[in-house]
Design a protein around this motif. Structure first.
Motif, PDB file in Angstrom:
ATOM      1  N   ALA A   1      40.613  35.848  42.568  1.00 41.76           N
ATOM      2  CA  ALA A   1      39.441  35.695  41.501  1.00 41.76           C
ATOM      3  C   ALA A   1      38.236  35.141  42.098  1.00 41.76           C
ATOM      4  O   ALA A   1      36.985  35.674  42.100  1.00 41.76           O
TER       5      ALA A   1
ATOM      6  N   GLN B   1      31.424  33.631  34.413  1.00 38.94           N
ATOM      7  CA  GLN B   1      32.668  33.238  34.347  1.00 38.94           C
ATOM      8  C   GLN B   1      33.753  33.972  35.383  1.00 38.94           C
ATOM      9  O   GLN B   1      33.544  35.019  35.394  1.00 38.94           O
ATOM     10  N   HIS B   2      34.665  33.263  35.670  1.00 36.93           N
ATOM     11  CA  HIS B   2      35.907  33.882  36.635  1.00 36.93           C
ATOM     12  C   HIS B   2      37.034  33.258  36.696  1.00 36.93           C
ATOM     13  O   HIS B   2      37.011  31.784  36.216  1.00 36.93           O
TER      14      HIS B   2
ATOM     15  N   GLU C   1      33.621  28.296  34.192  1.00 36.69           N
ATOM     16  CA  GLU C   1      32.352  28.659  33.871  1.00 36.69           C
ATOM     17  C   GLU C   1      31.374  28.152  34.849  1.00 36.69           C
ATOM     18  O   GLU C   1      31.378  26.828  34.850  1.00 36.69           O
TER      19      GLU C   1
ATOM     20  N   ASN D   1      36.854  37.343  44.747  1.00 33.05           N
ATOM     21  CA  ASN D   1      35.923  38.510  43.953  1.00 33.05           C
ATOM     22  C   ASN D   1      34.439  37.995  43.502  1.00 33.05           C
ATOM     23  O   ASN D   1      33.560  38.666  43.658  1.00 33.05           O
ATOM     24  N   ALA D   2      34.626  36.928  42.809  1.00 37.82           N
ATOM     25  CA  ALA D   2      33.326  36.507  42.235  1.00 37.82           C
ATOM     26  C   ALA D   2      32.207  36.166  43.459  1.00 37.82           C
ATOM     27  O   ALA D   2      30.978  36.460  43.410  1.00 37.82           O
TER      28      ALA D   2
ATOM     29  N   ASP E   1      36.883  43.126  33.141  1.00 37.38           N
ATOM     30  CA  ASP E   1      36.647  42.361  34.455  1.00 37.38           C
ATOM     31  C   ASP E   1      36.906  41.153  34.556  1.00 37.38           C
ATOM     32  O   ASP E   1      36.892  40.394  33.665  1.00 37.38           O
ATOM     33  N   ASP E   2      37.280  40.572  35.798  1.00 33.42           N
ATOM     34  CA  ASP E   2      37.786  39.191  35.714  1.00 33.42           C
ATOM     35  C   ASP E   2      36.413  38.234  35.849  1.00 33.42           C
ATOM     36  O   ASP E   2      36.159  37.337  35.181  1.00 33.42           O
ATOM     37  N   PHE E   3      35.276  38.831  36.661  1.00 33.03           N
ATOM     38  CA  PHE E   3      33.868  38.468  36.624  1.00 33.03           C
ATOM     39  C   PHE E   3      33.000  38.746  35.575  1.00 33.03           C
ATOM     40  O   PHE E   3      32.885  40.026  35.279  1.00 33.03           O
ATOM     41  N   LYS E   4      32.506  37.910  34.578  1.00 34.97           N
ATOM     42  CA  LYS E   4      31.915  38.210  33.589  1.00 34.97           C
ATOM     43  C   LYS E   4      30.546  37.390  33.440  1.00 34.97           C
ATOM     44  O   LYS E   4      30.496  36.236  33.879  1.00 34.97           O
TER      45      LYS E   4
ATOM     46  N   ARG F   1      40.538  29.392  34.019  1.00 37.96           N
ATOM     47  CA  ARG F   1      39.181  29.967  34.368  1.00 37.96           C
ATOM     48  C   ARG F   1      38.143  28.954  34.383  1.00 37.96           C
ATOM     49  O   ARG F   1      38.110  27.730  34.173  1.00 37.96           O
TER      50      ARG F   1
ATOM     51  N   ASP G   1      31.647  44.250  30.904  1.00 29.18           N
ATOM     52  CA  ASP G   1      32.665  43.399  32.001  1.00 29.18           C
ATOM     53  C   ASP G   1      33.857  43.365  31.071  1.00 29.18           C
ATOM     54  O   ASP G   1      34.597  42.146  31.489  1.00 29.18           O
TER      55      ASP G   1
END
Length: 447
Positions: A379, A372-373, A307, A382-383, A337-340, A305, A334
């Motif tokens: 991922a 974060q993602h 940030e 998506n972000a 969710d992967d995206f936070k 991951r 979230d």
């Protein structure tokens, strides 16, 4: 192999050269013009979009180019090499009761790096960081060492500040200073709908030197609640010779790691932030210490991951509608969710009519967003989609976004945010005809 803060854009370079003296740097640049070599300039590399390196190029590491050259107590100026950090400058100023006019909220960055991204801070009285530079010594792309002032007919500062290292090497700068005033901290809870009118009155009343706010991303108060932090004048000067060190790092890191998980833990983290912010109400702090917030607790090293930061700017009078529309882009909860989104800090960016790639075309509110993602392709895709939608909402409200971060935005979004990009590109080729100074940001968005 080199990378920058996020590690998302690793690239192989030919070599890294540690800056020793200006004559050696001048030889490197002249040799690059002769043999077709590309050069990038690096400080602490906290930018996140490949701004400090280029494939098969030479990276000049400026961190050892860090001397304090001259301090004029009477004129309130300091001349310092570009590889020095803001902390280096603060330590030099402390015995004289002086402080910087504008710097970032943390003191860990280099002067050259901060000016190359035209960073801004918490001060709401002195404008942008570029506005506080009186003179600059520049190593130009053709290898000439020039002394540049603000009224220089060639307008080098206009392109170097916020120029991301593409117009040469900043060797040293002369910065304007102010007094190391003592402030009293004022904190207050607001509804998001109250902020526009609150801030307009704050700027008009002239009692506040510095200001920022936190916007809730906790599910129970998502984008509806804010805490403001003001540094108000006391008409007193600092009588103590000390700069505060990092405090409460372990507890702050535990709290942030908890909030990073989202859901109910994000609510708990917001409650802890509110309690802390309320606890500093009425405390006194010097200007220098207000400009050296803790940063160590933010370090994030979870495998798989990343940030990252983004910053979006909207006109002050568009803030409430903008936040309302933003609720359609990012999730209130979230946790799964992967995206936070972990934190949104609100800062003020006064209109900048000086630099070419200026993000504040009028008085703006800046949203500094910590998110974060995952690092796998799905991922990141998506972000990228979410951040591009966020950018579209920002543009719809007459806003822009900040360029030192990872390149989620499309080329069209870049050009809409920075309509002077073509002038910037033309001046780049005019002043650097061999395109000696290169980086991945330039290659992706401008070339």
């Amino acid at each position: 192999m080199v990378t920058d803060y996020t590690g998302l854009l690793p690239e192989r370079v030919e070599r890294v050269v540690v800056a020793d003296n200006r004559e050696d740097l001048q030889r490197i640049v002249k040799r690059a013009n002769d043999n077709g070599q590309q050069i990038s300039v690096a400080g602490l590399q906290h930018s996140q979009g490949g701004h400090t390196y280029y494939k098969d190029g030479v990276v000049i590491d400026m961190r050892t180019f860090n001397r304090i050259l001259e301090l004029d107590e009477r004129q309130k100026t300091i001349r310092v090499e570009a590889g020095a950090t803001w902390e280096d400058v603060q330590e030099a100023l402390l015995p004289y009761g002086l402080a910087l006019k504008v710097t970032q909220s943390q003191s860990i960055f280099t002067i050259g790096g901060s000016l190359s991204v035209n960073a801004h801070g918490r001060d709401i009285r002195f404008g942008s960081m570029a506005e506080t530079v009186e003179e600059m010594t520049l190593l130009t792309p053709t290898g000439e060492i020039k002394n540049v002032t603000r009224d220089d007919l060639d307008e080098w500062m206009k392109y170097v500040f916020g120029g991301y290292g593409l117009f040469g090497v900043i060797l040293d700068v002369t910065l304007q200073l102010t007094d190391n005033d003592l402030y009293v901290i004022q904190t207050e809870k607001l509804k998001t709908s109250e902020y526009e009118s609150y801030f307009t009155q704050l700027v008009d009343h002239q009692n506040t030197a510095m200001h920022y706010a936190r916007l809730s991303v906790a599910p129970s108060s998502f984008l509806n609640e804010m805490y403001i932090i003001n540094y108000n004048y006391t008409d007193k000067q600092d009588q103590k010779d000390f700069l505060k060190k990092e405090q409460g790092v372990r507890l702050s890191k535990i709290a942030l790691d908890m909030g990073r998980q989202g859901g109910a833990l994000e609510d708990l983290f917001w409650a802890m932030q509110k309690r802390y912010i309320a606890s500093i109400h009425g405390k006194e702090i010097t200007r220098n210490n207000a400009m050296r917030s803790e940063s160590t607790f933010m370090e994030y090293t979870k495998p798989g991951r990343v940030e990252v930061l983004q910053e979006f700017f909207v006109p002050v009078d568009a803030y409430e509608d903008y936040i309302h529309n933003l609720k359609q882009v990012i999730s209130a909860d979230d946790k799964t969710d992967d995206f936070k989104v972990h934190n949104i800090t609100i800062r003020y960016a006064a209109k900048d009519s000086f630099t070419t790639l200026n993000y504040a075309k009028e008085d703006m509110v800046g949203l500094v967003v910590l998110m974060q993602h995952g690092v796998k392709e799905e991922a990141v895709t998506n972000a990228t989609s979410i951040i591009q939608r966020w950018t579209d909402v920002t543009l719809k409200h007459g806003g822009t976004y900040y360029l030192p971060y990872y390149r989620y935005q499309t080329k069209n979004q870049f050009r809409r945010s920075y309509p002077a990009w073509e002038n910037f590109a033309n001046e780049k080729l005019r002043r650097d005809p061999n395109e000696v100074f290169q980086n991945m940001f330039y290659d992706y968005y401008i070339k």
